[in-house]
Design an enzyme around this catalytic site. Structure first.
Site, PDB file in Angstrom:
ATOM      1  N   GLY A 113      -6.652  -3.367  -5.551  1.00 42.64           N
ATOM      2  CA  GLY A 113      -6.760  -2.760  -4.227  1.00 42.64           C
ATOM      3  C   GLY A 113      -7.789  -3.443  -3.341  1.00 42.64           C
ATOM      4  N   HIS A 140      12.252   1.057   1.478  1.00 43.80           N
ATOM      5  CA  HIS A 140      11.757  -0.308   1.712  1.00 43.80           C
ATOM      6  C   HIS A 140      12.647  -1.041   2.712  1.00 43.80           C
ATOM      7  CE1 HIS A 140       8.441  -0.425  -1.005  1.00 43.80           C
ATOM      8  NE2 HIS A 140       9.110  -0.499  -2.117  1.00 43.80           N
ATOM      9  N   GLY A 185       0.815  -1.221   0.000  1.00 46.73           N
ATOM     10  CA  GLY A 185       0.000   0.000   0.000  1.00 46.73           C
ATOM     11  C   GLY A 185       0.844   1.266   0.000  1.00 46.73           C
TER      12      GLY A 185
HETATM   13  P1  A3P Z   1      -3.235  -5.016  -5.456  1.00 45.67           P
HETATM   14  O1  A3P Z   1      -2.166  -5.592  -6.330  1.00 45.67           O
HETATM   15  O2  A3P Z   1      -3.728  -5.999  -4.440  1.00 45.67           O
HETATM   16  O3  A3P Z   1      -4.339  -4.406  -6.220  1.00 45.67           O
HETATM   17  P2  A3P Z   1       2.540  -0.738  -3.290  1.00 45.67           P
HETATM   18  O4  A3P Z   1       2.041   0.604  -3.539  1.00 45.67           O
HETATM   19  O5  A3P Z   1       3.164  -0.938  -1.954  1.00 45.67           O
HETATM   20  O6  A3P Z   1       3.376  -1.228  -4.410  1.00 45.67           O
HETATM   21  O7  A3P Z   1       1.241  -1.685  -3.225  1.00 45.67           O
HETATM   22  C1  A3P Z   1       0.496  -1.922  -4.401  1.00 45.67           C
HETATM   23  C2  A3P Z   1      -0.900  -2.334  -3.988  1.00 45.67           C
HETATM   24  O8  A3P Z   1      -1.603  -1.179  -3.521  1.00 45.67           O
HETATM   25  C3  A3P Z   1      -1.680  -2.872  -5.172  1.00 45.67           C
HETATM   26  O9  A3P Z   1      -2.583  -3.825  -4.611  1.00 45.67           O
HETATM   27  C4  A3P Z   1      -2.390  -1.620  -5.674  1.00 45.67           C
HETATM   28  O10 A3P Z   1      -3.521  -1.878  -6.451  1.00 45.67           O
HETATM   29  C5  A3P Z   1      -2.735  -0.924  -4.363  1.00 45.67           C
HETATM   30  N1  A3P Z   1      -2.877   0.530  -4.506  1.00 45.67           N
HETATM   31  C6  A3P Z   1      -2.146   1.380  -5.268  1.00 45.67           C
HETATM   32  N2  A3P Z   1      -2.600   2.634  -5.148  1.00 45.67           N
HETATM   33  C7  A3P Z   1      -3.646   2.592  -4.294  1.00 45.67           C
HETATM   34  C8  A3P Z   1      -4.559   3.575  -3.793  1.00 45.67           C
HETATM   35  N3  A3P Z   1      -4.469   4.845  -4.158  1.00 45.67           N
HETATM   36  N4  A3P Z   1      -5.511   3.170  -2.938  1.00 45.67           N
HETATM   37  C9  A3P Z   1      -5.620   1.874  -2.560  1.00 45.67           C
HETATM   38  N5  A3P Z   1      -4.808   0.896  -3.014  1.00 45.67           N
HETATM   39  C10 A3P Z   1      -3.825   1.248  -3.868  1.00 45.67           C
END
Ligand code: A3P
Length: 322
Positions: free
Chosen positions: A287, A134, A70
């Site tokens: 998401g 990270h 997230g």
């Molecule tokens: P999913 O692959 O389960 O959809 P990170 O940003 O740490 O790389 O995590 C990516 C995850 O966060 C993905 O999950 C993505 O879809 C979700 N994500 C990215 N932007 C988001 C937002 N604005 N609100 C909620 N979830 C989000």
């Protein structure tokens, strides 16, 4: 800035480098284990450089996370909270997110700032400076740990983080490699061989620090943000010393940073990150909480849950929302 050896890997660590335990990430890429966590060699090099050289200021904000938990949501929310003026144009034309992927507002310490140089020039960054990383807690620089800078940490159910990462990689690997089989990916993840993994140890490190110093580290969970976005956003803004003055601000920022909106923006549909070459669109997917159910077998679920349970034994950390 501290003194630097070539690439600023301390001599002892440089020597250790070749002798570090090695693992194949998803059977393809070589990873090394350092102080309990897994890195690609270049990432470890940059992380060590940042640990030696990054001088945190008391008003810095650092977003820390394991990949796919997230981070991108927080990369949008934190700058939106910090840089708001209290006024919002109805058409959102004053929103920097309109033309920029959230990566632009919180540069990565190990993937950008210290990637190619031990002595980056940060003089043009205005306070409060916003960074992301990270690396595990123990890999943060001494000043990041000891100064008054704020750390926001986000984590997620390891099952969803794994599935999210598997999809992310599959949309980013060169077509010549074909699809990465989920079994090999899962096997690596269970062993913790995953960038900056094991995720559970990573989360536990920040969780324990957040319990001791709640005014310094805010520990967030993706599932809680999804369940109660307003409540979590208010908590985040107060932690950052920028509490909201009215509900309209909360609604506006939640909308501007929503997956639905960010996903639809031209910059995120067609842009590419200049630092890692990844298509911006791959940062946004479903998401959903519990999406692992669409990819993991019951046996995989049980195995990963068991690993997680063992790792968290004796701690108060529980993944997911309460
Ligand atoms: P999913 O692959 O389960 O959809 P990170 O940003 O740490 O790389 O995590 C990516 C995850 O966060 C993905 O999950 C993505 O879809 C979700 N994500 C990215 N932007 C988001 C937002 N604005 N609100 C909620 N979830 C989000």
């Amino acid at each position: 800035m501290g003194s630097a050896t070539p690439l600023n890997i301390p001599a002892s660590a440089a020597a250790l480098f070749q002798d570090l335990p090695k693992g194949k990430w998803w059977g393809i890429i070589e990873y090394v284990q350092f102080e309990g966590f897994w890195y690609s060699a270049p990432r470890l090099q940059a992380s060590l450089t940042a640990r030696s050289n990054f001088e945190a200021l008391d008003d810095d904000v650092i977003l820390a996370s394991c990949p796919k938990t997230g981070t991108t949501w927080l990369k949008a929310l934190i700058p939106s909270i910090m840089n708001r003026t209290g006024e919002f144009k109805d058409d959102d034309s004053d929103d920097p997110l309109l033309k920029n992927h959230p990566n632009a507002f919180m540069p990565s310490l190990e993937m950008k700032i210290f990637r190619d140089t031990p002595n980056p020039d940060l003089s043009d960054m205005v306070s409060p400076r916003l960074f992301r990383t990270h690396v595990p807690y123990t890999m943060l620089s001494e000043s990041a740990q000891k100064s008054d800078c704020k750390i926001v940490y986000i984590t997620r159910d390891p099952k969803d983080a794994f599935v999210s990462f598997w999809h992310f990689m599959n949309t980013n690997v060169p077509p010549s490699l074909g699809k990465l089989p989920i079994d090999a990916a899962f096997e690596s993840f269970c062993k913790g061989v995953y960038p900056f993994g094991p995720l559970q140890d990573h989360a536990l490190g920040y969780f324990q620090e957040s319990q001791m110093r709640p005014e310094k580290i805010l520990f967030l969970k993706y599932e809680e943000l999804k369940k109660d976005p307003k409540g979590q956003l208010k908590k985040l803004a107060s932690f950052l010393g920028k509490p909201f003055v009215n509900e309209e601000e909360v609604d506006k920022i939640l909308w501007r940073c929503s997956l639905e909106r960010l996903k639809s923006l031209e910059v995120n549909q067609n842009g590419v990150d200049p630092w890692d070459g990844l298509a911006y669109k791959t940062y946004f997917r479903l998401g959903n909480v519990g999406d692992w159910k669409n990819s993991l077998t019951p046996e995989m679920k049980d195995r990963l849950d068991e690993i997680t349970l063992k790792k968290l034994e004796g701690s108060d950390l529980v993944f997911g929302s309460s």
